[in-house]
Scaffold this active site. Sequence first.
Site, PDB file in Angstrom:
ATOM      1  N   ASP A 132       9.830  -4.201  -1.252  1.00 33.87           N
ATOM      2  CA  ASP A 132       9.833  -3.388  -1.552  1.00 33.87           C
ATOM      3  C   ASP A 132       8.264  -2.889  -0.899  1.00 33.87           C
ATOM      4  O   ASP A 132       6.884  -1.994  -2.336  1.00 33.87           O
ATOM      5  CB  ASP A 132       9.599  -2.360  -3.130  1.00 33.87           C
ATOM      6  N   LYS A 183       6.214  -1.519   5.331  1.00 40.37           N
ATOM      7  CA  LYS A 183       7.279  -0.682   5.182  1.00 40.37           C
ATOM      8  C   LYS A 183       7.472  -1.582   6.679  1.00 40.37           C
ATOM      9  O   LYS A 183       8.577  -2.377   6.889  1.00 40.37           O
ATOM     10  CB  LYS A 183       7.292   0.621   4.760  1.00 40.37           C
ATOM     11  N   ASP A 206      13.722  -1.507  -0.815  1.00 42.26           N
ATOM     12  CA  ASP A 206      13.786   0.349  -0.700  1.00 42.26           C
ATOM     13  C   ASP A 206      13.192   0.897   0.273  1.00 42.26           C
ATOM     14  O   ASP A 206      12.702   0.624   1.013  1.00 42.26           O
ATOM     15  CB  ASP A 206      12.746  -0.013  -1.816  1.00 42.26           C
ATOM     16  N   ASN A 207      13.373   2.627   0.465  1.00 41.64           N
ATOM     17  CA  ASN A 207      12.553   3.294   1.695  1.00 41.64           C
ATOM     18  C   ASN A 207      12.818   2.747   2.624  1.00 41.64           C
ATOM     19  O   ASN A 207      11.797   3.137   3.658  1.00 41.64           O
ATOM     20  CB  ASN A 207      11.398   3.538   1.509  1.00 41.64           C
ATOM     21  N   GLU A 265      12.189   8.960  -5.418  1.00 41.08           N
ATOM     22  CA  GLU A 265      11.931   8.056  -6.559  1.00 41.08           C
ATOM     23  C   GLU A 265      11.355  10.640  -7.185  1.00 41.08           C
ATOM     24  O   GLU A 265      10.579  10.655  -6.256  1.00 41.08           O
ATOM     25  CB  GLU A 265      10.827   7.429  -6.833  1.00 41.08           C
TER      26      GLU A 265
HETATM   27  O1  LIG Z   1       3.749   1.357   0.525  1.00 45.14           O
HETATM   28  C1  LIG Z   1       4.877   1.642  -0.088  1.00 45.14           C
HETATM   29  N1  LIG Z   1       4.598   0.664  -1.098  1.00 45.14           N
HETATM   30  C2  LIG Z   1       4.275  -0.124  -0.250  1.00 45.14           C
HETATM   31  C3  LIG Z   1       2.924  -0.344  -1.374  1.00 45.14           C
HETATM   32  C4  LIG Z   1       1.372  -1.292  -0.760  1.00 45.14           C
HETATM   33  C5  LIG Z   1       1.913  -3.286  -1.438  1.00 45.14           C
HETATM   34  C6  LIG Z   1       1.405  -3.594  -0.308  1.00 45.14           C
HETATM   35  N2  LIG Z   1       1.713  -5.476  -0.948  1.00 45.14           N
HETATM   36  C7  LIG Z   1       2.273  -5.680  -1.932  1.00 45.14           C
HETATM   37  C8  LIG Z   1       2.983  -6.484  -1.998  1.00 45.14           C
HETATM   38  C9  LIG Z   1       2.306  -7.786  -0.485  1.00 45.14           C
HETATM   39  C10 LIG Z   1       2.333  -8.372  -0.003  1.00 45.14           C
HETATM   40  N3  LIG Z   1       1.785  -8.670   1.290  1.00 45.14           N
HETATM   41  C11 LIG Z   1       1.622  -7.585   1.376  1.00 45.14           C
HETATM   42  C12 LIG Z   1       1.949  -6.123   1.123  1.00 45.14           C
HETATM   43  C13 LIG Z   1       1.874  -5.714  -0.097  1.00 45.14           C
HETATM   44  C14 LIG Z   1       5.415   2.985  -0.784  1.00 45.14           C
HETATM   45  C15 LIG Z   1       5.536   4.211  -0.421  1.00 45.14           C
HETATM   46  C16 LIG Z   1       6.093   5.449  -0.867  1.00 45.14           C
HETATM   47  C17 LIG Z   1       6.025   6.777  -0.119  1.00 45.14           C
HETATM   48  C18 LIG Z   1       4.788   7.382  -0.332  1.00 45.14           C
HETATM   49  C19 LIG Z   1       4.275   8.934   0.467  1.00 45.14           C
HETATM   50  C20 LIG Z   1       5.448   9.883   0.331  1.00 45.14           C
HETATM   51  F1  LIG Z   1       5.425  10.736   1.011  1.00 45.14           F
HETATM   52  C21 LIG Z   1       6.657   9.133   0.482  1.00 45.14           C
HETATM   53  C22 LIG Z   1       7.177   8.105  -0.007  1.00 45.14           C
HETATM   54  C23 LIG Z   1       7.402   5.485  -1.756  1.00 45.14           C
HETATM   55  C24 LIG Z   1       8.029   3.461  -1.828  1.00 45.14           C
HETATM   56  O2  LIG Z   1       9.022   3.328  -3.278  1.00 45.14           O
HETATM   57  C25 LIG Z   1       6.849   2.514  -1.480  1.00 45.14           C
HETATM   58  O3  LIG Z   1       7.073   2.003  -1.976  1.00 45.14           O
HETATM   59 MG   LIG Z   2       9.787   1.827  -2.740  1.00 49.21          MG
END
Ligand SMILES: O=C(NCCCCCn1ccc2cnccc21)c1cc(-c2ccc(F)cc2)cc(O)c1O
Ligand SMILES: [Mg+2]
Length: 214
Positions: free
Chosen positions: A141, A144, A169-170, A199
Amino acid sequence: YGSTRPERILAEVKRKATRGDARSVVDTIDQYCRHQEWAMNVGDEKGTILDSIVCEVKPRAMLELGTYCGYSAVRIASLLPPNSRLITMEFNPVFAAIARQVIAWAGVEDKVVLIEGPSGDWIPKMKKEFGLTSFDLVFLDHWKDCYLPDTKLMEECGLLRTGSILVADNVICPGAPDYLEYVRGSPRYESKYFRSHLEYTRVEDGIEKSVFLG
Ligand SMILES: O=C(NCCCCCn1ccc2cnccc21)c1cc(-c2ccc(F)cc2)cc(O)c1O
Ligand SMILES: [Mg+2]
């Protein structure tokens, strides 16, 4: 109040959720993010799919990539059998600090280990650091475009065994097309798509469950 969205979510948890009650923490965050301000938790609809997989697998060792506010860590930890462990990884120290407090408020801190930093650095050293042989279940998660490289890295580092399950997810929104192509096309995975919604919205999204065949 609170300067960031995660801080406002934590404030809402402290105001509305019962300390030690993981379910009330999950419901409080869902209510807030559905009616006050959207946030990227896996959410209630996809969360139910995740719950069913966690209950089916009963993982002794589980990894979550992407903690954010700790919503799914709390959801997962509340379902884990005794002496099971969820290792959850967060890149952003601000998010990690909030997640630690949400996890503590829910009373699941003894089942959760939160680690900070990029997956590329952590994955190669997890076996040694945590005395692991492999993960029974991995929830992807995080970024992506990291789903695929990190899956390959986990394979190379021997963190997946025959029967290990990846839950992503996603896979539709924002999407992980290269990851989907890989797990759906590879003879080393048995993949299944669970159709759902992004979500707190009516936008299509889904969860991909992939069994590693070794
Ligand atoms: O970006 C998403 N998640 C990731 C967030 C950053 C993770 C960073 N991170 C954490 C551990 C880690 C380890 N190594 C490197 C990097 C690491 C996300 C986005 C949306 C979304 C957003 C806008 C929209 F218009 C529609 C959907 C919905 C979701 O459910 C999501 O999960
Ligand atoms: Mg997500």
